[in-house]
Design an enzyme around this catalytic site. Structure first.
Site, mmCIF file in Angstrom:
data_model
loop_
_atom_site.group_PDB
_atom_site.id
_atom_site.type_symbol
_atom_site.label_atom_id
_atom_site.label_comp_id
_atom_site.label_asym_id
_atom_site.label_seq_id
_atom_site.Cartn_x
_atom_site.Cartn_y
_atom_site.Cartn_z
ATOM 1 N N LYS A 63 0.821 -1.218 0.000
ATOM 2 C CA LYS A 63 0.000 0.000 0.000
ATOM 3 C C LYS A 63 0.852 1.264 0.000
ATOM 4 C CE LYS A 63 -3.984 -0.189 2.480
ATOM 5 N NZ LYS A 63 -4.880 -0.432 3.654
ATOM 6 N N GLY A 71 -8.334 4.134 -3.418
ATOM 7 C CA GLY A 71 -8.036 2.766 -3.818
ATOM 8 C C GLY A 71 -6.826 2.630 -4.735
ATOM 9 N N LYS A 98 -1.006 -7.356 6.011
ATOM 10 C CA LYS A 98 -1.589 -8.669 5.790
ATOM 11 C C LYS A 98 -2.826 -8.442 4.917
ATOM 12 C CE LYS A 98 -2.539 -13.008 7.200
ATOM 13 N NZ LYS A 98 -1.629 -13.944 6.538
ATOM 14 N N LEU A 108 -6.326 -9.370 4.026
ATOM 15 C CA LEU A 108 -7.423 -10.136 4.617
ATOM 16 C C LEU A 108 -8.315 -10.689 3.505
ATOM 17 C CD1 LEU A 108 -8.237 -7.761 7.617
ATOM 18 C CD2 LEU A 108 -6.742 -9.753 7.578
ATOM 19 N N ASN A 168 -10.184 9.063 8.049
ATOM 20 C CA ASN A 168 -10.465 10.204 7.182
ATOM 21 C C ASN A 168 -10.883 11.390 8.040
ATOM 22 O OD1 ASN A 168 -9.923 8.843 4.755
ATOM 23 N ND2 ASN A 168 -11.932 7.881 4.826
ATOM 24 N N ARG A 208 -12.503 14.158 7.526
ATOM 25 C CA ARG A 208 -13.468 15.013 6.808
ATOM 26 C C ARG A 208 -14.841 14.370 6.839
ATOM 27 N NH1 ARG A 208 -14.204 11.437 2.791
ATOM 28 N NH2 ARG A 208 -12.368 10.295 2.100
ATOM 29 N N ARG A 257 -25.041 4.900 -4.287
ATOM 30 C CA ARG A 257 -24.368 5.978 -5.021
ATOM 31 C C ARG A 257 -24.805 5.912 -6.484
ATOM 32 N NH1 ARG A 257 -18.260 7.017 -2.852
ATOM 33 N NH2 ARG A 257 -18.608 6.436 -0.683
#
Ligand code: ADP
Length: 448
Positions: A158, A165, A201, A203, A289, A291, A337
């Site tokens: 990451k 994403g 890890k 998941l 986050n 916000r 959405r």
């Protein structure tokens, strides 16, 4: 309270913020690009200022232009919405230096949480359970292999500055690791200008469960329960629920308290979301986050608390309007959405809306900035609205959602409405039985 607030955002969230301001008697300024001159929130604002051409980097991300718009109009506060400058510590700092209130936490808290490595270390220090992974950034591939062997495969590479994403790659075995690291590095560098990476890890069957928190900046904090955002495509949320169909009240209060205590300890100010993966009864922090989130209305539906009112009250020096003991959760809420995208291929579908008829009735809320005759510009993300439905329980909520989707008419552009119709017919969705991979698997199967 503020006299005049500038909204440094667009679309449905700009209108959402404006509505809260109007209710509280705050004057509004819409800072908009040339592409949004005809947007609903621009028409409804007390004042509007054009801050540049369509590309976000030349308008919605231009700190100098937004600051100039504040000075011209005499705005004493800025609400950044989500995305754009909402998690930009420098923006918050610059506004502060000009005696303009940034509706959000301090620049320091934004920075701590903006870097995912520091965020994870902070979370761990505050007693929040985290996903097992590297202690900090990985130095090189040899280091990555060593850490991955310790935590066990599969692992997720990451980006420290990641978001939306991007910059995330899975390595199922050691043989996959070099490529995962080099692609994540290149993606992170291109998207965020920072190629620092860390390992976690991976998941296999978690749910995405996030806790809504609020702090008053003076050491008091509460949690407003959780949202389940496990239905995702390409790590982007598609459908969100409050509360989660899987958590029991004990688990809810326990994790909620851990999060509220942590942000109280930080003297955090304003709205925040602590995001977790949840697997086999365990929570694993992934990020925070700093916000308002897109999916905040489901929390509003089950708590009856207007989160933007709360943000504005705290930013203007007020205190939390409710105590933890007073917080009650009523019924169930789901948000869909609605994107201007092809419902099967997800290719964007900008263009003119020829017919628009939003659903209404008991328990139905539509947050959208569009109207009949409006042209969706091609320059921004494809979210054109959110359908939020509230019911006495989950079954009631799903029945109402089906009815509301049936009523919803948007002609002229493709939308994701048909996808939600299909999802409601799925047994797993009806049972609340899904994890973060469910939607991708479903889409793969229905494609073939
Ligand atoms: P971003 O900031 O880019 O949205 P997040 O860290 O919030 O990234 O993760 C986004 C999504 O990616 C999560 O909701 C989850 O679906 C997936 N994800 C993140 N970390 C893991 C992990 N360790 N294992 C499995 N899936 C993960």
């Amino acid at each position: 309270m503020f006299n005049k607030l500038l909204i440094a955002n667009r679309g449905e969230i700009a209108l959402r913020i404006m509505r809260a301001c109007k209710e509280l008697g705050i004057q509004t300024v819409a800072a908009h690009s040339t592409a949004d001159a005809d947007a609903m929130h621009v028409r409804l604002a007390d004042e509007s200022v054009c801050i540049g051409p369509p590309p976000a980097r030349d308008s919605y991300l231009k700190i100098a232009e937004i600051l100039a718009a504040c000075e011209i109009t005499g705005a004493d506060a800025v609400h950044p919405g989500y995305g754009f400058l909402s998690e930009n510590a420098r923006f918050s700092e610059i506004l502060d230096a000009h005696n303009i209130t940034f509706v959000g936490p301090t620049a320091n808290h934004i920075s701590i949480m903006g870097d995912k490595i520091t965020a994870k270390q902070t979370a761990e220090r505050l007693g929040i359970p985290v996903v097992p992974g590297s202690k900090g950034a990985i130095k090189n591939i040899i280091d990555a292999k060593k850490v991955a062997a310790e935590i066990g495969y599969p692992v997720l590479v990451k980006a420290a500055s990641g978001g939306g994403g991007r910059g995330m790659k899975v390595a199922m075995t050691e043989a996959d690791l070099p490529e995962a690291v080099s692609t994540a590095k290149a993606e992170a560098k291109a998207a965020f200008g920072d190629d620092a990476l860390y390992l976690e890890k991976y998941l296999i069957t978690p749910r995405h469960i996030e806790i809504q928190v609020f702090g008053d900046g003076k050491g008091n904090a509460i949690h407003l329960g959780e949202r389940d955002c496990s239905l995702q495509r390409r790590h982007q949320k598609v459908w969100e629920e409050a509360l989660s169909p899987t958590l029991n009240e004990d688990e809810r209060q326990k994790i909620g308290k851990i999060c509220a205590d942590a942000i109280a300890e930080l003297s955090y100010s304003g709205a925040g979301t602590v995001e977790f993966l949840y697997e086999n009864g365990e929570f694993y922090f992934i990020e925070m986050n700093t916000r308002l989130q897109v999916e905040h209305p489901v929390t509003e539906a089950v708590t009856g608390i207007d989160l933007v009112h709360e943000q504005l009250r705290i930013a203007s020096g007020g205190s939390l309007s409710v105590s933890q003991e007073e917080m009650k959760f009523t019924g169930h809420a789901i948000e869909c959405r609605i994107n201007a995208e092809h419902p099967a291929t997800f290719t964007p579908s900008p263009g003119k809306i020829l017919q628009y008829h939003p659903p209404g009735g008991f328990g139905v809320r539509v947050d959208s900035g569009v109207y009949q005759g409006y042209s969706i510009p091609p320059f921004y993300d494809s979210l054109i609205g959110k359908l939020i439905v509230h019911g006495r329980n989950r079954t009631d909520c799903m029945m109402r959602l089906r009815r509301a989707l049936d009523e919803f008419v948007i002609d002229g552009v493709e939308t994701t409405i048909p996808l939600f119709h299909d999802l409601l017919g799925e047994r797993d969705i009806q049972d609340g039985n899904y994890d973060i991979h469910w939607l991708e698997n479903y889409l793969d199967q229905t494609k073939s």
